[in-house]
Design an enzyme around this catalytic site. Structure first.
Site, PDB file in Angstrom:
ATOM      1  N   THR A 107      33.244  25.166   7.275  1.00 45.83           N
ATOM      2  CA  THR A 107      32.004  24.472   7.603  1.00 45.83           C
ATOM      3  C   THR A 107      31.191  25.371   8.524  1.00 45.83           C
ATOM      4  O   THR A 107      31.744  26.197   9.250  1.00 45.83           O
ATOM      5  CB  THR A 107      32.285  23.123   8.280  1.00 45.83           C
ATOM      6  N   GLY A 108      29.886  25.239   8.481  1.00 44.47           N
ATOM      7  CA  GLY A 108      29.029  26.076   9.312  1.00 44.47           C
ATOM      8  C   GLY A 108      27.984  26.788   8.483  1.00 44.47           C
ATOM      9  O   GLY A 108      27.682  26.390   7.355  1.00 44.47           O
ATOM     10  N   ARG A 150      18.034  27.538  -2.212  1.00 42.37           N
ATOM     11  CA  ARG A 150      19.140  28.123  -1.450  1.00 42.37           C
ATOM     12  C   ARG A 150      20.449  27.404  -1.764  1.00 42.37           C
ATOM     13  O   ARG A 150      20.509  26.195  -1.892  1.00 42.37           O
ATOM     14  CB  ARG A 150      18.847  28.041   0.044  1.00 42.37           C
ATOM     15  N   SER A 184      23.816  15.242   6.721  1.00 44.36           N
ATOM     16  CA  SER A 184      24.251  16.565   6.277  1.00 44.36           C
ATOM     17  C   SER A 184      24.998  16.551   4.957  1.00 44.36           C
ATOM     18  O   SER A 184      25.350  17.594   4.436  1.00 44.36           O
ATOM     19  CB  SER A 184      25.152  17.194   7.346  1.00 44.36           C
ATOM     20  N   THR A 217      28.850  20.072   6.856  1.00 41.64           N
ATOM     21  CA  THR A 217      29.580  19.922   5.600  1.00 41.64           C
ATOM     22  C   THR A 217      30.853  19.119   5.817  1.00 41.64           C
ATOM     23  O   THR A 217      31.504  19.253   6.848  1.00 41.64           O
ATOM     24  CB  THR A 217      29.982  21.311   5.081  1.00 41.64           C
ATOM     25  N   THR A 249      28.062  18.823   0.460  1.00 43.13           N
ATOM     26  CA  THR A 249      27.049  18.965   1.499  1.00 43.13           C
ATOM     27  C   THR A 249      25.652  18.841   0.915  1.00 43.13           C
ATOM     28  O   THR A 249      25.428  19.077  -0.279  1.00 43.13           O
ATOM     29  CB  THR A 249      27.178  20.335   2.184  1.00 43.13           C
TER      30      THR A 249
END
Length: 328
Positions: free
Chosen positions: A240-241, A217, A86, A189, A207
């Site tokens: 994060t997420g 993106r 990630s 991340t 990330t």
């Protein structure tokens, strides 16, 4: 698919005792921080991989007293972790099979730099630092970011996927879904925020972004105020997420502003999650987000939308992996 990309409860494997501090904090239950606890210096980082990142950051902070050097060098550890899918060039690619990277760094005086949609550079956080230190800009993206990195002496790396990423990508292509499914096609991340003994603050975020995203993106990580925000007068926050949901509420900036208004770090993180829920009700079933915050006094907080968000904490008396409290 790597287990790092599933938001489940994770256990802490002790064994990296580089400093004479306690490592016996349980990670079995969510941890709520008392508003009376204050630590300075203090480092927080997202996820299990925050533990080795914090170790390196603490080492740098102890040697140099530079909190911005600490947060840069700390997350570099994760950018090179070949088991992490990630963060870094070894991370899972976009749906074209190309790994693209986002990163940001910020100091408490407002200085900041970021890169977005960066290709072929091993340490995007170091390029973000160069943007902050060497240019009049805050963000560089795409080919411009890559050309700037080359001009600063960063070598171009191969775009051949790492073995783990290549295997996962081939498996994904069998039943490829256009819409990323959070908690299945996930991303972890690393965000790091730190408070030095001198009261100076800094943060970093890096990330490889959402797995199998559309080419081009960009998530929240390189956006100052979304994935990261730092203000020496108040505090620091990182996220994060799923980046789109964090961008919609300017999550990290929101948390710092709530602390400016008198909220504790924990209260600010909880309010940010409530705001996020209100703005993303249609997508909540497949959504996870976690926030971390530190205020200038050395209090800290953590909160997530769902169970499973872990974070690493490091101060002079203890380092530990903790489970965040959560809303749903």
């Amino acid at each position: 698919m790597s287990s790092r990309r599933v938001f489940i409860k994770k256990s802490f494997l002790a064994g990296s005792a580089l400093l004479p501090i306690q490592l016996l904090h349980s990670c079995s239950e969510p941890d709520r921080v008392s508003s009376t606890e204050k630590f300075k210096p203090l480092i927080l980082a997202t996820w299990d991989h925050g533990m080795p990142a914090n170790d390196r950051a603490w080492e740098v902070l102890s040697q140099t007293a530079s909190v911005v050097d600490a947060v840069e060098e700390g997350v570099k550890v994760t950018e090179l972790d070949m088991d992490n899918l990630s963060v870094g060039l070894q991370g899972l690619p976009d749906r074209e099979g190309i790994p693209t990277l986002d990163a940001s760094i910020m100091k408490g005086d407002g200085s900041c730099g970021s890169v977005a949609f960066l290709r072929q550079i091993k340490h995007p956080i170091a390029v973000a630092r160069k943007v902050m230190d060497e240019t009049p800009h805050v963000m560089l993206a795409g080919e411009g970011a890559r050309q700037f990195a080359i001009s600063q002496g960063f070598p171009l790396e191969s775009e051949v996927l790492s073995p783990k990423a290549a295997k996962a990508f081939e498996e994904w292509k069998v039943n490829a879904q256009y819409k990323p499914i959070i908690n299945i096609e996930n991303h972890d991340t690393i965000g790091m925020i730190a408070l030095g003994a001198d009261g100076k603050m800094a943060g970093s975020c890096t990330t490889s972004g959402l797995a199998y995203k559309m080419h081009g993106r960009v998530g929240d990580s390189p956006i100052i105020g979304a994935g990261l925000f730092v203000d020496d007068e108040v505090g620091a926050a990182t996220a994060t997420g799923l980046g789109e949901s964090i961008i919609r509420i300017c999550g990290s900036f929101l948390i710092v502003e709530l602390m400016r208004q008198g909220r504790t770090p924990q209260e600010a993180c909880e309010e940010a999650v409530r705001r996020l829920i209100a703005k993303n009700r249609k997508d909540l079933d497949n959504l996870q987000v976690g926030f971390l915050a530190i205020n200038k006094e050395g209090e800290y907080g953590a909160y997530a939308l769902r169970e499973g968000f872990t974070y690493a904490m490091h101060h002079a008396k203890e380092k530990a992996l903790k489970n965040s409290t959560f809303a749903l």
